[in-house]
Design a protein around this motif. Structure first.
Motif, short mmCIF file in Angstrom:
data_model
loop_
_atom_site.label_atom_id
_atom_site.label_comp_id
_atom_site.label_asym_id
_atom_site.label_seq_id
_atom_site.Cartn_x
_atom_site.Cartn_y
_atom_site.Cartn_z
N LEU A 104 31.53 53.42 -3.08
CA LEU A 104 30.94 52.57 -2.06
C LEU A 104 29.56 52.08 -2.44
N MET B 258 40.57 47.46 2.25
CA MET B 258 40.47 48.30 3.44
C MET B 258 41.63 49.29 3.51
N LEU C 139 36.36 45.14 -0.97
CA LEU C 139 34.99 45.56 -0.68
C LEU C 139 34.01 44.93 -1.65
N LEU D 10 36.80 52.52 10.70
CA LEU D 10 35.38 52.28 10.46
C LEU D 10 34.51 52.98 11.49
N PHE E 30 32.55 55.78 9.66
CA PHE E 30 31.32 55.22 9.14
C PHE E 30 30.28 54.87 10.20
N LEU F 25 29.73 49.59 4.61
CA LEU F 25 30.69 49.98 5.63
C LEU F 25 30.00 50.59 6.85
#
Length: 224
Positions: free
Chosen positions: A222, A207, A137, A100, A104, A74
């Motif tokens: 993640l 998402m 993801l 995002l 991130f 990400l």
């Protein structure tokens, strides 16, 4: 570090400050460690090209590798969303891109060199599918490993350009490497369709889940 830049031209002295701002990592000089991949990139318009070979002295350079811990996919996607201008509209894409970038995005301005995935057309479409909620993801992570994508190495600072030494160039015949490039892309798209159409595990993250749960860097989910 030996790196290659695929081009229709022989580039003995790359110029700092040139290039498109809407490339994956913004303006910079895009290279790879893989000679065969550079030859494919050189023949993108079905014309003969060159793989320009360089030596990069990275001993005193600040390098950001987005494919190594503590970073996750990400972080790469946030950088892509911050630089690429075209994205799908609709679904949750607008809010997803904002999330995002807000959560991130890494400040890449302080780095001399960036290492990360190259978002060729097929891989960019995979990323867009994730942002718009089509795939999870986990499926995006699997898709980004298709087709032997490899990493790209991007020189960003004047210091990095000063540390680059041209060695020579290797011809890339289009009759060989344009079909190779096309095959790599079509194979990746074919294999991606198989991944996309697989059943969904209820533990997979989409998402919308990441946004709804406020997932951020450091979350163990993640680490794929």
């Amino acid at each position: 570090m030996i790196i290659y830049h695929g081009s229709e031209n022989i580039v003995e002295k790359p110029q700092y400050g040139y290039g498109r701002t809407n490339n994956d990592y913004g303006r910079g000089f895009y290279c790879t460690k893989e000679l065969e991949l550079a030859k494919e990139w050189a023949c993108g318009d079905n014309r003969d090209g060159w793989a320009n070979r360089y030596e990069l002295d990275d001993s005193d350079l600040k390098v950001l590798n987005l494919n190594e811990e503590p970073y996750n996919i990400l972080n790469w996607l946030a950088v892509l969303a911050d630089n690429r201008t075209y994205w799908q509209n609709g679904s949750i894409s607008f809010e997803a891109k904002k999330y995002l970038r807000d959560v991130f995005l890494i400040d890449i301005s302080e780095y001399d060199v960036i290492i990360g995935y190259r978002a060729d057309d097929s891989y960019f479409s995979f990323a867009q599918d994730f942002v718009s909620g089509v795939i999870s993801l986990q499926k995006l992570s699997k898709a980004m490993r298709l087709g032997k994508l490899g990493e790209q190495i991007v020189l960003k600072s004047r210091k990095a350009f000063d540390n680059l030494t041209f060695i020579d160039n290797i011809v890339a015949p289009s009759e060989i490497y344009f079909p190779e490039r096309s095959k790599r892309d079509s194979d990746a798209r074919r294999d991606y369709r198989k991944i996309r159409d697989e059943g969904v595990d209820i533990q997979e993250l989409f998402m919308i889940d990441i946004m709804r749960e406020g997932i951020a860097n450091g979350d163990s989910r993640l680490s794929l």
